[in-house]
Design a protein around this motif. Sequence first.
Motif, PDB file in Angstrom:
ATOM      1  N   GLN A 143       7.171 -33.111  35.601  1.00  0.00           N
ATOM      2  CA  GLN A 143       6.720 -32.491  36.840  1.00  0.00           C
ATOM      3  C   GLN A 143       7.688 -32.813  37.980  1.00  0.00           C
ATOM      4  OE1 GLN A 143       2.823 -33.714  38.039  1.00  0.00           O
ATOM      5  NE2 GLN A 143       2.854 -32.512  39.926  1.00  0.00           N
ATOM      6  N   LEU A 144       8.113 -34.074  38.079  1.00  0.00           N
ATOM      7  CA  LEU A 144       9.040 -34.466  39.144  1.00  0.00           C
ATOM      8  C   LEU A 144      10.383 -33.768  38.990  1.00  0.00           C
ATOM      9  CD1 LEU A 144       8.240 -38.270  39.419  1.00  0.00           C
ATOM     10  CD2 LEU A 144       7.676 -36.483  41.080  1.00  0.00           C
ATOM     11  N   ARG A 145      10.859 -33.591  37.761  1.00  0.00           N
ATOM     12  CA  ARG A 145      12.123 -32.873  37.531  1.00  0.00           C
ATOM     13  C   ARG A 145      12.002 -31.427  37.990  1.00  0.00           C
ATOM     14  NH1 ARG A 145      13.897 -35.086  31.544  1.00  0.00           N
ATOM     15  NH2 ARG A 145      14.733 -37.074  32.265  1.00  0.00           N
ATOM     16  N   GLY A 146      10.844 -30.836  37.709  1.00  0.00           N
ATOM     17  CA  GLY A 146      10.626 -29.461  38.147  1.00  0.00           C
ATOM     18  C   GLY A 146      10.626 -29.360  39.654  1.00  0.00           C
ATOM     19  N   GLU A 147      10.018 -30.325  40.317  1.00  0.00           N
ATOM     20  CA  GLU A 147       9.992 -30.318  41.779  1.00  0.00           C
ATOM     21  C   GLU A 147      11.403 -30.512  42.351  1.00  0.00           C
ATOM     22  OE1 GLU A 147       7.173 -33.260  43.036  1.00  0.00           O
ATOM     23  OE2 GLU A 147       5.491 -32.198  42.145  1.00  0.00           O
TER      24      GLU A 147
END
Length: 107
Positions: A99-103
């Motif tokens: 999720q953090l990579r996507g953000e």
Amino acid sequence: AAAAAATASAAVGGGSLDNGGGGRCCGLAAAAAAGAIGGASVGPLAAALAEALRPSLDGVRDEMRKEVQEAQCALLEQSFRLNAELRRDVEELRAEVQQLRGELRVL
């Protein structure tokens, strides 16, 4: 010798002398037996004591074996639960990292 063995058997209490801590007390029984025969040869008496104590010691050995097996099973169960919990935690962390990579890509 037979009288001494009978006296020793009475001192041993039929092979169930207990030292109060839950364990068997062979040394005390041997000392009582040696005192009962006045310091004479303890070879036959030791054999008689060993034979009289054998069932009690076998029982203690079996109980200890069962306790060790139960402890091992409890440790295996605990290890399995902890491993499953760790796997869940790792999966949650992986999902959070994705999720953090996507953000970060959006920024």
